[in-house]
Design a protein around this motif. Sequence first.
Motif, PDB file in Angstrom:
ATOM      1  N   ARG A 196      26.269  15.149 -49.814  1.00 50.45           N
ATOM      2  CA  ARG A 196      27.040  13.735 -50.427  1.00 50.45           C
ATOM      3  C   ARG A 196      26.185  12.649 -50.080  1.00 50.45           C
ATOM      4  O   ARG A 196      25.645  11.903 -50.766  1.00 50.45           O
ATOM      5  CB  ARG A 196      28.579  13.720 -50.004  1.00 50.45           C
ATOM      6  N   ASP A 197      25.514  12.543 -48.926  1.00 50.08           N
ATOM      7  CA  ASP A 197      24.722  11.295 -48.347  1.00 50.08           C
ATOM      8  C   ASP A 197      23.545  11.398 -49.231  1.00 50.08           C
ATOM      9  O   ASP A 197      22.967  10.367 -49.554  1.00 50.08           O
ATOM     10  CB  ASP A 197      24.500  11.750 -46.838  1.00 50.08           C
ATOM     11  N   GLY A 225      29.780  15.743 -60.882  1.00 48.40           N
ATOM     12  CA  GLY A 225      29.711  14.308 -60.531  1.00 48.40           C
ATOM     13  C   GLY A 225      29.659  13.662 -61.948  1.00 48.40           C
ATOM     14  O   GLY A 225      29.583  14.190 -63.037  1.00 48.40           O
ATOM     15  N   ARG A 275      28.612  17.184 -46.182  1.00 51.55           N
ATOM     16  CA  ARG A 275      28.683  15.735 -46.097  1.00 51.55           C
ATOM     17  C   ARG A 275      27.070  15.218 -45.949  1.00 51.55           C
ATOM     18  O   ARG A 275      26.770  14.301 -46.970  1.00 51.55           O
ATOM     19  CB  ARG A 275      29.135  15.196 -44.734  1.00 51.55           C
ATOM     20  N   GLY A 284      20.458   8.226 -55.415  1.00 47.77           N
ATOM     21  CA  GLY A 284      20.717   7.821 -56.705  1.00 47.77           C
ATOM     22  C   GLY A 284      20.522   8.622 -57.999  1.00 47.77           C
ATOM     23  O   GLY A 284      20.929   9.661 -58.020  1.00 47.77           O
ATOM     24  N   MET A 290      22.817  12.790 -52.154  1.00 43.21           N
ATOM     25  CA  MET A 290      23.140  12.187 -53.537  1.00 43.21           C
ATOM     26  C   MET A 290      23.404  10.887 -53.698  1.00 43.21           C
ATOM     27  O   MET A 290      22.929  10.290 -54.531  1.00 43.21           O
ATOM     28  CB  MET A 290      24.400  13.270 -53.934  1.00 43.21           C
ATOM     29  N   GLN A 291      24.105  10.430 -52.673  1.00 42.45           N
ATOM     30  CA  GLN A 291      24.398   8.859 -52.703  1.00 42.45           C
ATOM     31  C   GLN A 291      23.164   8.077 -52.641  1.00 42.45           C
ATOM     32  O   GLN A 291      22.808   7.063 -53.350  1.00 42.45           O
ATOM     33  CB  GLN A 291      25.373   8.375 -51.734  1.00 42.45           C
ATOM     34  N   ASP A 292      22.321   8.545 -51.600  1.00 38.87           N
ATOM     35  CA  ASP A 292      20.967   7.832 -51.259  1.00 38.87           C
ATOM     36  C   ASP A 292      20.018   7.954 -52.474  1.00 38.87           C
ATOM     37  O   ASP A 292      19.274   6.774 -52.558  1.00 38.87           O
ATOM     38  CB  ASP A 292      20.494   8.277 -50.007  1.00 38.87           C
TER      39      ASP A 292
END
Length: 97
Positions: free
Chosen positions: A42-43, A80, A39, A49, A45-47
């Motif tokens: 994933r956070d 992804g 998790r 960008g 990678m999302q943060d």
Amino acid sequence: IRDEENGYNKNLFCIPKHYEEDLERVFIPHGLILDRTERLARDIMQDMGSHHIVALCVLKGGYKFFADLLDHIKALNQNGDKSVPVTVDFVRIKSYC
């Protein structure tokens, strides 16, 4: 973990023989740690960008967690929609020397 947390009975886990007498209970199961590490990847990678990720590991105690985290980031990068460059480096704290 709250102070009143009792953890899990050690009989629910495969404990190496040399640790059996020293352990009373398991507070955080390995699977939960792996899930939270995934998790966190994933956070990140999302943060981040599409920004370059510089991953810095503090030796020696953080190596296993660091390797697991990078494995999850690598998998997300490969599977992804976007691929983000990742640079890896290691530091050693003077108190460890």
